[in-house]
Write a protein that holds these residues in place. Structure first.
Motif, mmCIF file in Angstrom:
data_model
loop_
_atom_site.group_PDB
_atom_site.id
_atom_site.type_symbol
_atom_site.label_atom_id
_atom_site.label_comp_id
_atom_site.label_asym_id
_atom_site.label_seq_id
_atom_site.Cartn_x
_atom_site.Cartn_y
_atom_site.Cartn_z
ATOM 1 N N LEU A 1 -4.007 45.164 18.443
ATOM 2 C CA LEU A 1 -4.505 44.807 17.109
ATOM 3 C C LEU A 1 -4.513 43.287 16.969
ATOM 4 O O LEU A 1 -3.455 42.656 16.967
ATOM 5 C CB LEU A 1 -3.618 45.424 16.023
ATOM 6 C CG LEU A 1 -3.405 46.940 16.114
ATOM 7 C CD1 LEU A 1 -2.551 47.427 14.953
ATOM 8 C CD2 LEU A 1 -4.717 47.684 16.142
ATOM 9 N N GLY B 1 -7.099 41.645 14.822
ATOM 10 C CA GLY B 1 -8.161 41.340 13.870
ATOM 11 C C GLY B 1 -7.683 40.541 12.658
ATOM 12 O O GLY B 1 -8.482 40.165 11.812
ATOM 13 N N GLY B 2 -6.372 40.304 12.580
ATOM 14 C CA GLY B 2 -5.803 39.642 11.394
ATOM 15 C C GLY B 2 -6.180 38.169 11.329
ATOM 16 O O GLY B 2 -6.729 37.598 12.271
ATOM 17 N N GLN B 3 -5.881 37.571 10.191
ATOM 18 C CA GLN B 3 -6.254 36.170 9.984
ATOM 19 C C GLN B 3 -5.145 35.205 10.353
ATOM 20 O O GLN B 3 -5.371 33.998 10.455
ATOM 21 C CB GLN B 3 -6.675 35.968 8.526
ATOM 22 C CG GLN B 3 -7.979 36.701 8.223
ATOM 23 C CD GLN B 3 -8.405 36.560 6.788
ATOM 24 O OE1 GLN B 3 -7.632 36.837 5.883
ATOM 25 N NE2 GLN B 3 -9.630 36.133 6.565
ATOM 26 N N GLY B 4 -3.920 35.731 10.509
ATOM 27 C CA GLY B 4 -2.803 34.880 10.915
ATOM 28 C C GLY B 4 -2.601 33.693 9.992
ATOM 29 O O GLY B 4 -2.239 32.609 10.432
ATOM 30 N N SER B 5 -2.817 33.906 8.695
ATOM 31 C CA SER B 5 -2.799 32.758 7.776
ATOM 32 C C SER B 5 -1.413 32.130 7.665
ATOM 33 O O SER B 5 -1.290 30.919 7.512
ATOM 34 C CB SER B 5 -3.334 33.161 6.406
ATOM 35 O OG SER B 5 -2.682 34.319 5.954
ATOM 36 N N ARG B 6 -0.360 32.955 7.777
ATOM 37 C CA ARG B 6 0.988 32.391 7.620
ATOM 38 C C ARG B 6 1.328 31.429 8.751
ATOM 39 O O ARG B 6 2.006 30.433 8.557
ATOM 40 C CB ARG B 6 2.030 33.517 7.556
ATOM 41 C CG ARG B 6 2.093 34.206 6.222
ATOM 42 C CD ARG B 6 2.937 35.442 6.294
ATOM 43 N NE ARG B 6 2.299 36.514 7.060
ATOM 44 C CZ ARG B 6 2.885 37.650 7.383
ATOM 45 N NH1 ARG B 6 4.136 37.875 7.056
ATOM 46 N NH2 ARG B 6 2.226 38.573 8.067
ATOM 47 N N GLN C 1 -13.526 45.335 13.576
ATOM 48 C CA GLN C 1 -13.193 46.086 12.370
ATOM 49 C C GLN C 1 -14.055 45.632 11.188
ATOM 50 O O GLN C 1 -14.765 44.625 11.279
ATOM 51 C CB GLN C 1 -11.711 45.929 12.034
ATOM 52 C CG GLN C 1 -11.312 44.545 11.588
ATOM 53 C CD GLN C 1 -9.844 44.493 11.184
ATOM 54 O OE1 GLN C 1 -9.013 43.948 11.892
ATOM 55 N NE2 GLN C 1 -9.539 45.063 10.041
ATOM 56 N N PRO D 1 -10.658 40.827 6.742
ATOM 57 C CA PRO D 1 -10.521 42.086 7.481
ATOM 58 C C PRO D 1 -9.869 43.156 6.605
ATOM 59 O O PRO D 1 -9.019 42.838 5.767
ATOM 60 C CB PRO D 1 -9.619 41.725 8.664
ATOM 61 C CG PRO D 1 -9.486 40.246 8.669
ATOM 62 C CD PRO D 1 -9.997 39.703 7.399
ATOM 63 N N GLY E 1 -7.632 45.313 6.993
ATOM 64 C CA GLY E 1 -6.274 45.768 7.328
ATOM 65 C C GLY E 1 -6.256 46.498 8.657
ATOM 66 O O GLY E 1 -7.297 46.973 9.135
ATOM 67 N N VAL F 1 -0.704 41.778 18.198
ATOM 68 C CA VAL F 1 -0.872 40.617 19.069
ATOM 69 C C VAL F 1 0.289 39.619 18.948
ATOM 70 O O VAL F 1 0.576 38.866 19.878
ATOM 71 C CB VAL F 1 -2.221 39.920 18.773
ATOM 72 C CG1 VAL F 1 -2.196 39.162 17.449
ATOM 73 C CG2 VAL F 1 -2.641 38.999 19.897
ATOM 74 N N LYS G 1 -3.003 36.679 -2.145
ATOM 75 C CA LYS G 1 -3.157 35.587 -1.161
ATOM 76 C C LYS G 1 -3.849 34.374 -1.770
ATOM 77 O O LYS G 1 -4.504 34.482 -2.808
ATOM 78 C CB LYS G 1 -4.020 36.062 0.016
ATOM 79 C CG LYS G 1 -3.486 37.257 0.761
ATOM 80 C CD LYS G 1 -2.657 36.862 1.948
ATOM 81 C CE LYS G 1 -2.031 38.074 2.584
ATOM 82 N NZ LYS G 1 -1.662 38.012 3.913
ATOM 83 N N LYS H 1 5.114 35.296 13.002
ATOM 84 C CA LYS H 1 4.347 35.414 11.750
ATOM 85 C C LYS H 1 4.221 34.060 11.059
ATOM 86 O O LYS H 1 3.168 33.720 10.544
ATOM 87 C CB LYS H 1 5.057 36.369 10.777
ATOM 88 C CG LYS H 1 5.273 37.770 11.283
ATOM 89 C CD LYS H 1 4.024 38.595 11.163
ATOM 90 C CE LYS H 1 4.264 40.037 11.581
ATOM 91 N NZ LYS H 1 3.008 40.725 11.894
HETATM 92 P P1 UTP Z 1 -0.212 40.850 9.784
HETATM 93 O O1 UTP Z 1 0.064 41.850 8.745
HETATM 94 O O2 UTP Z 1 0.940 40.051 10.267
HETATM 95 O O3 UTP Z 1 -1.402 39.923 9.287
HETATM 96 O O4 UTP Z 1 -0.882 41.606 11.000
HETATM 97 P P2 UTP Z 1 -2.093 38.668 9.933
HETATM 98 O O5 UTP Z 1 -3.468 38.658 9.367
HETATM 99 O O6 UTP Z 1 -2.004 38.635 11.442
HETATM 100 O O7 UTP Z 1 -1.279 37.421 9.405
HETATM 101 P P3 UTP Z 1 -1.156 36.808 7.926
HETATM 102 O O8 UTP Z 1 -0.609 37.910 7.042
HETATM 103 O O9 UTP Z 1 -2.522 36.345 7.510
HETATM 104 O O10 UTP Z 1 -0.199 35.683 8.123
HETATM 105 C C1 UTP Z 1 -0.138 42.321 11.908
HETATM 106 C C2 UTP Z 1 -1.009 42.655 13.088
HETATM 107 O O11 UTP Z 1 -2.114 43.442 12.700
HETATM 108 C C3 UTP Z 1 -3.326 42.814 13.052
HETATM 109 C C4 UTP Z 1 -2.988 41.351 13.239
HETATM 110 O O12 UTP Z 1 -3.925 40.733 14.095
HETATM 111 C C5 UTP Z 1 -1.589 41.435 13.814
HETATM 112 O O13 UTP Z 1 -1.613 41.726 15.204
HETATM 113 N N1 UTP Z 1 -4.301 43.021 11.964
HETATM 114 C C6 UTP Z 1 -3.978 42.721 10.681
HETATM 115 C C7 UTP Z 1 -5.552 43.476 12.287
HETATM 116 O O14 UTP Z 1 -5.865 43.734 13.479
HETATM 117 N N2 UTP Z 1 -6.458 43.628 11.276
HETATM 118 C C8 UTP Z 1 -6.166 43.352 9.996
HETATM 119 O O15 UTP Z 1 -7.046 43.517 9.118
HETATM 120 C C9 UTP Z 1 -4.890 42.893 9.679
#
Ligand code: UTP
Length: 470
Positions: A103, A105-110, A185, A210, A212, A242, A345, A396
């Motif tokens: 997984l 696809g997240g934004q990793g904003s933190r 996604q 994304p 979620g 990831v 957010k 994170k």
């Molecule tokens: P997190 O919940 O830690 O979110 O995702 P994030 O987007 O990576 O980081 P913040 O909250 O913006 O700081 C946990 C895992 O789920 C994946 C992320 O890539 C990470 O591996 N994920 C999260 C997705 O694949 N898609 C999403 O829509 C959200």
């Protein structure tokens, strides 16, 4: 204009007006994005999750049943059980029944890293990236088990191209390019946290994010990936995140326990360090096993202890799962019905007068579905306990807990125990802390493999990268 009507009906009059007043090119791109939004769903989400004083509870929370768990072995019988699970899991890998699903696809904003989180250089000596580490582990597993073990990577529209480019630029980290598949996604629009109005990222574009990690299931179905897996004889997906460099990818014991339990979806859990740790816990929700988000677990329940003084809600989910492919097919047959959660957010946006706004405080609500909510739909699930120090060190935040620094310490501590188990002394600094060590997964995936791989009489005296010969 129909779309403007639809927007008004969905409680979005401001955007309807913009569609009618913006310059043609901006209105056109905006209209195309609005047309892709399920406006009925949006109106419902805004009603239930934004314009409300009472947050929705996922269900009646009660403690998990002991039969929901496979605990860390305490006696010979349980150790024998784990050995049998390991043999079974190894066979599943060898027989080509397993796919790894990362997984990302997240934004990793933190973390605030510029680029896909997987491109973050977490390794203290070589600066190797999270993607490097996960791919080296997949390569090692393929070789050890003579397993095809395809790797699927969930990306989102915001990072898909960058992720693919990163893999291409790094020769797919030594993996056959066709054995690595990217699955994109979906997105959902962010809305103003007070009014529920759709936000624009630029004059002609919505602020989309994304949907979620629960979006994985729809994405697997939409892209034909579930069919592709079926054709390849894959019946079990191992899903992982990831940002956890300690994850034991496709650990055979876990795969085996999932199979032995006849589970449709399984989880890895670790003991929470204390009631206040921000981690979802395994519990029963309306009587069915599931994960309760830390923000949904009332403080008095989080602090509840049993007669032995152990937390009743002790089992923190580390977001590692096994998912039966047929279960995913069933879940996605008529669309996925996972509940949406709200996340407050900071989202920069363009105001009604076309001015960019960069808020300092959270101003927007994003909607996300969570993969673990699929547990509620499974007829049988199992949660397998693991030692936190062996499997969980998420990255994170930029600093403090769950940061690159805390993950580095966790990795150094773990590798020090491996080196000591191999009969050598682990180098430590003047405070007694293990120094930086990197172990290439292709050399060793666990302490036994390291013991077998290290040359007798070898000493390690300072920061060291241990890799395969050549
Ligand atoms: P997190 O919940 O830690 O979110 O995702 P994030 O987007 O990576 O980081 P913040 O909250 O913006 O700081 C946990 C895992 O789920 C994946 C992320 O890539 C990470 O591996 N994920 C999260 C997705 O694949 N898609 C999403 O829509 C959200």
């Amino acid at each position: 204009m129909n779309l403007a009507e639809d927007l008004r009906r969905a409680g979005q009059p401001e955007l309807a007006r913009l569609l009618e007043t913006l310059p043609e090119d901006e209105a056109a791109t905006l209209a195309a994005e609005v047309a892709a939004v399920d406006l009925d769903l949006l109106a419902d989400l805004v009603d239930r999750l934004v314009r409300t004083d009472r947050p929705e509870m996922a269900g009646e929370v009660s403690p998990a049943d002991p039969s929901d768990f496979v605990r860390i072995a305490q006696n010979d019988e349980e150790r024998e059980r784990d050995r049998a699970a390991k043999v079974l899991g190894e066979r599943m890998l060898r027989d080509g029944r397993v796919a790894a699903v990362l997984l990302a696809g997240g934004q990793g904003s933190r973390l605030g890293f510029d680029g896909p989180k997987g491109a973050f250089p977490f390794a203290p000596i070589t600066g190797r990236t999270l993607f490097w580490h996960h791919c080296a582990t997949i390569a090692a597993l393929r070789e050890r088990h003579r397993a095809p073990l395809p790797l699927y990577i969930l990306t989102s529209p915001t990072n898909d191209q960058e992720t693919r480019d990163f893999f291409a630029a790094n020769d797919h980290f030594g993996l056959e390019p066709q054995s690595v598949r990217f699955v994109v996604q979906g997105t959902l629009p962010a809305v103003d946290a007070t009014t529920g109005a759709l936000l624009r990222e630029s004059p002609g574009h919505l602020a989309l994010s994304p949907d979620g990690h629960g979006g994985l299931l729809t994405a697997l179905r939409r892209t034909g990936t579930l069919d592709e897996m079926a054709a390849a004889g894959i019946d079990t997906m191992f899903t992982f995140q990831v940002d956890n460099p300690l994850v034991r990818t496709c650990r055979p014991e876990f795969l085996g326990h999932h199979e032995m339990a006849g589970a449709q979806m399984s989880s890895v859990v670790v003991r929470k360090v204390g009631p206040e740790e921000r981690m979802g816990v395994i519990a029963r929700l309306d009587g069915r096993p599931g994960v309760v988000e830390y923000s949904d677990l009332p403080d008095e329940l989080a602090a509840l202890r049993d007669d032995e003084g152990e937390l009743v809600y002790w089992a923190g989910s580390i977001a590692v799962h096994c998912i039966d492919r047929r279960f995913a097919e069933r879940l996605t047959q008529d669309g996925v019905h996972l509940p949406h959660h709200r996340a407050l957010k900071v989202v920069p946006y363009i105001d009604a007068d076309g001015r960019p706004v960069d808020p300092a405080e959270p101003n927007a609500v994003k909607f996300e579905t969570f993969l673990f909510d699929a547990l509620a739909h499974a007829d049988r699930t199992v949660a397998v306990e693991a030692a936190r120090e062996e499997e969980f060190a998420p990255i994170k935040n930029a600093t403090g807990s769950d940061s690159p620094e805390s993950a580095r310490r966790a990795l150094n501590n773990l590798y020090a125990t491996w080196i000591e188990a191999a009969g050598m002394e682990a180098p430590r600094d003047e405070h007694g802390e293990p120094v930086d060590i990197e172990i290439d997964p292709r050399l060793a995936l666990d302490p036994d493999e390291l013991a077998g791989a290290l040359m007798e009489g070898r000493t390690i005296s300072g920061p060291t990268v241990l890799g395969p010969p050549g």
